[in-house]
Design a protein around this motif. Structure first.
Motif, mmCIF file in Angstrom:
data_model
loop_
_atom_site.group_PDB
_atom_site.id
_atom_site.type_symbol
_atom_site.label_atom_id
_atom_site.label_comp_id
_atom_site.label_asym_id
_atom_site.label_seq_id
_atom_site.Cartn_x
_atom_site.Cartn_y
_atom_site.Cartn_z
ATOM 1 N N THR A 17 0.799 -1.227 0.000
ATOM 2 C CA THR A 17 0.000 0.000 0.000
ATOM 3 C C THR A 17 0.829 1.273 0.000
ATOM 4 O O THR A 17 0.296 2.340 -0.216
ATOM 5 C CB THR A 17 -0.944 0.045 1.218
ATOM 6 O OG1 THR A 17 -0.174 0.007 2.414
ATOM 7 C CG2 THR A 17 -1.921 -1.107 1.178
ATOM 8 N N ALA A 18 2.135 1.193 0.244
ATOM 9 C CA ALA A 18 2.954 2.404 0.329
ATOM 10 C C ALA A 18 4.108 2.340 -0.665
ATOM 11 O O ALA A 18 5.055 1.604 -0.460
ATOM 12 C CB ALA A 18 3.503 2.568 1.747
ATOM 13 N N GLU A 24 0.385 6.489 1.077
ATOM 14 C CA GLU A 24 -0.529 6.516 2.213
ATOM 15 C C GLU A 24 -0.353 5.253 3.035
ATOM 16 O O GLU A 24 0.185 4.254 2.566
ATOM 17 C CB GLU A 24 -1.978 6.603 1.707
ATOM 18 C CG GLU A 24 -2.245 7.713 0.725
ATOM 19 C CD GLU A 24 -2.036 9.114 1.282
ATOM 20 O OE1 GLU A 24 -2.037 9.300 2.515
ATOM 21 O OE2 GLU A 24 -1.859 10.027 0.462
ATOM 22 N N TYR A 26 -2.746 2.592 5.017
ATOM 23 C CA TYR A 26 -4.110 2.126 5.239
ATOM 24 C C TYR A 26 -4.060 0.939 6.181
ATOM 25 O O TYR A 26 -3.256 0.033 6.006
ATOM 26 C CB TYR A 26 -4.761 1.699 3.929
ATOM 27 C CG TYR A 26 -4.954 2.832 2.963
ATOM 28 C CD1 TYR A 26 -6.074 3.661 3.057
ATOM 29 C CD2 TYR A 26 -4.019 3.079 1.963
ATOM 30 C CE1 TYR A 26 -6.250 4.705 2.169
ATOM 31 C CE2 TYR A 26 -4.191 4.126 1.076
ATOM 32 C CZ TYR A 26 -5.307 4.937 1.185
ATOM 33 O OH TYR A 26 -5.481 5.976 0.304
ATOM 34 N N LYS A 40 -7.472 5.223 6.832
ATOM 35 C CA LYS A 40 -6.273 5.931 6.389
ATOM 36 C C LYS A 40 -5.598 6.563 7.604
ATOM 37 O O LYS A 40 -6.240 7.233 8.407
ATOM 38 C CB LYS A 40 -6.654 7.004 5.374
ATOM 39 C CG LYS A 40 -5.491 7.679 4.716
ATOM 40 C CD LYS A 40 -5.996 8.630 3.638
ATOM 41 C CE LYS A 40 -4.891 9.411 3.019
ATOM 42 N NZ LYS A 40 -5.399 10.346 2.013
ATOM 43 N N LYS A 41 -4.304 6.328 7.737
ATOM 44 C CA LYS A 41 -3.527 6.847 8.864
ATOM 45 C C LYS A 41 -2.596 7.947 8.387
ATOM 46 O O LYS A 41 -2.210 8.005 7.223
ATOM 47 C CB LYS A 41 -2.700 5.725 9.516
ATOM 48 C CG LYS A 41 -3.528 4.553 10.002
ATOM 49 C CD LYS A 41 -4.479 4.945 11.105
ATOM 50 C CE LYS A 41 -5.261 3.745 11.595
ATOM 51 N NZ LYS A 41 -6.206 4.058 12.625
ATOM 52 N N ASP A 42 -2.223 8.816 9.296
ATOM 53 C CA ASP A 42 -1.260 9.870 8.975
ATOM 54 C C ASP A 42 0.101 9.248 8.692
ATOM 55 O O ASP A 42 0.523 8.309 9.372
ATOM 56 C CB ASP A 42 -1.122 10.856 10.135
ATOM 57 C CG ASP A 42 -2.368 11.696 10.340
ATOM 58 O OD1 ASP A 42 -3.106 11.908 9.354
ATOM 59 O OD2 ASP A 42 -2.599 12.139 11.476
ATOM 60 N N VAL A 43 0.766 9.781 7.700
ATOM 61 C CA VAL A 43 2.106 9.327 7.359
ATOM 62 C C VAL A 43 3.102 10.166 8.150
ATOM 63 O O VAL A 43 3.049 11.390 8.117
ATOM 64 C CB VAL A 43 2.372 9.460 5.844
ATOM 65 C CG1 VAL A 43 3.801 9.063 5.507
ATOM 66 C CG2 VAL A 43 1.381 8.615 5.057
#
Length: 157
Positions: A17-18, A24, A26, A40-43
């Motif tokens: 996913t990254a 992002e 997830y 969705k999480k903060d990067v």
């Protein structure tokens, strides 16, 4: 062993996913009524690490914790070392799985006094598994070294 499997699955999920440069995070989880959702999480931004905790200098090393698996003491980490950069000899107290996204160079294997006793040449797509308290250092080649790491809980005795 089950923790290792969960950590590896977490690493694979983050790799998928990254993308290597930016992306992002997830987390796929159950929402209300057990409906599967992608949260969705903060990067986290990579932060410079000019020296190791013992004061040994690094060159061009940036690092961040991307995600902490709740209740599992498992962390997904992200690292970058500039071309021709280095990470000083150090030891991690916990098991650590590292996936090389890009870059190549030398991983030094060191004895308890810090003297080099071996070397591994790393390249993209390598997976390196560190056992706790193993001394090692990194010397990067001509391009940036990008990696993902999973820090696992301490082994049970």
């Amino acid at each position: 062993m089950r923790g290792l499997v969960y950590a590896a699955a977490s690493l694979i999920a983050v790799v998928v996913t990254a993308p290597a440069r930016a992306g992002e995070i997830y987390v796929i989880e159950n929402g209300q009524g057990n409906k599967v959702i992608a949260a969705k999480k903060d990067v986290a931004a990579l932060a410079a690490v000019p020296v190791m905790p013992d004061g040994k200098p690094n060159q061009g090393f940036n690092y961040a914790k991307l995600y902490e698996l709740p209740g599992a003491n498992t962390h997904v980490m992200r690292g970058h070392v500039d071309a021709k950069g280095s990470i000083a000899v150090h030891e991690g107290p916990l098991p650590y799985i590292l996936y090389v996204i890009s870059g190549s160079g030398k991983l030094s294997l060191n004895d308890k006094g810090g003297a080099q006793i071996g070397e591994v040449t790393y390249k993209p797509d390598d997976v390196i598994v560190f056992q706790p308290n193993t001394l090692h250092g990194w010397t990067n080649g001509d391009s940036a070294f990008e990696f993902l790491g999973v820090e696992l809980p301490a082994p049970q005795k």
